[in-house]
Write a protein that holds these residues in place. Structure first.
Motif, PDB file in Angstrom:
ATOM      1  N   GLN A  49      -2.996  72.465 -41.804  1.00 47.25           N
ATOM      2  CA  GLN A  49      -3.011  73.424 -40.701  1.00 47.25           C
ATOM      3  C   GLN A  49      -2.376  72.849 -39.437  1.00 47.25           C
ATOM      4  O   GLN A  49      -1.684  73.550 -38.702  1.00 47.25           O
ATOM      5  CB  GLN A  49      -4.456  73.775 -40.382  1.00 47.25           C
ATOM      6  N   THR A  50      -2.624  71.571 -39.201  1.00 50.94           N
ATOM      7  CA  THR A  50      -2.040  70.901 -38.038  1.00 50.94           C
ATOM      8  C   THR A  50      -0.535  70.736 -38.234  1.00 50.94           C
ATOM      9  O   THR A  50       0.237  70.900 -37.289  1.00 50.94           O
ATOM     10  CB  THR A  50      -2.720  69.531 -37.825  1.00 50.94           C
ATOM     11  N   ARG A  51      -0.107  70.459 -39.462  1.00 48.37           N
ATOM     12  CA  ARG A  51       1.322  70.326 -39.743  1.00 48.37           C
ATOM     13  C   ARG A  51       2.035  71.669 -39.511  1.00 48.37           C
ATOM     14  O   ARG A  51       3.115  71.709 -38.928  1.00 48.37           O
ATOM     15  CB  ARG A  51       1.551  69.853 -41.181  1.00 48.37           C
ATOM     16  N   VAL A  52       1.394  72.765 -39.951  1.00 47.94           N
ATOM     17  CA  VAL A  52       1.955  74.104 -39.733  1.00 47.94           C
ATOM     18  C   VAL A  52       2.119  74.368 -38.241  1.00 47.94           C
ATOM     19  O   VAL A  52       3.151  74.839 -37.778  1.00 47.94           O
ATOM     20  CB  VAL A  52       1.046  75.202 -40.368  1.00 47.94           C
ATOM     21  N   ARG A  53       1.073  74.027 -37.487  1.00 49.39           N
ATOM     22  CA  ARG A  53       1.051  74.263 -36.059  1.00 49.39           C
ATOM     23  C   ARG A  53       2.152  73.459 -35.344  1.00 49.39           C
ATOM     24  O   ARG A  53       2.840  73.969 -34.477  1.00 49.39           O
ATOM     25  CB  ARG A  53      -0.329  73.845 -35.547  1.00 49.39           C
ATOM     26  N   ALA A  54       2.316  72.209 -35.731  1.00 48.29           N
ATOM     27  CA  ALA A  54       3.331  71.343 -35.123  1.00 48.29           C
ATOM     28  C   ALA A  54       4.727  71.918 -35.394  1.00 48.29           C
ATOM     29  O   ALA A  54       5.568  71.973 -34.492  1.00 48.29           O
ATOM     30  CB  ALA A  54       3.228  69.927 -35.674  1.00 48.29           C
TER      31      ALA A  54
END
Ligand SMILES: [Zn+2]
Length: 140
Positions: A49-54
């Motif tokens: 989820q953090t990778r998607v957000r970045a």
């Protein structure tokens, strides 16, 4: 209006937060590293989820320095949602160097990634054509 994001969990925070209310990260201490560099590092975060957000934020900011890392994410394609977000970011940035990678994603990715790659390629090609049209041509 400027948006502020926690450089640890990449969730939206307010301008005056010095500690992230979501993950407790020390936002002030992290300020020393350039924002784009932190975003690129977050593409390797353990939470998808953090990778998607970045990837999404890199696209919104049209962060050209993030193109090689986004391309690597698309090539690795270990998570379909992350790959889709990276493909969309490359389209928003309008990176012509990503065309070959996106064409491959359009052939070999999951359905979501294929559609995202198709749209990103259209975005890149149309922004290129607009640049070419800037020079007027006399006919006859
Ligand atoms: Zn946080």
């Amino acid at each position: 209006m400027l948006s502020f994001f926690c450089p640890y969990c990449w969730r939206r925070v307010s301008e005056n937060d010095s500690i992230c209310p979501k993950c407790g990260g020390d936002i002030r201490a992290a300020d020393a590293r350039p924002f784009a560099e932190k975003l690129r590092a977050a593409l390797r975060h353990s939470e998808p989820q953090t990778r998607v957000r970045a990837a999404w934020i890199l696209g919104e900011r049209k962060e050209v320095s993030g193109v090689p890392d986004l391309m690597a994410v698309v090539i690795e394609a270990d998570d379909a949602f992350v790959a889709e977000a990276a493909v969309e970011a490359l389209g928003k940035i309008g990176a012509p160097e990503a065309i070959a990678v996106l064409e491959q994603a359009q052939e070999q990715g999951t359905v979501r990634v294929r559609w995202a790659a198709h749209r990103a390629l259209d975005q890149i090609k149309s922004s290129r054509q607009q640049r070419l049209k800037v020079v007027p041509r006399r006919c006859g």
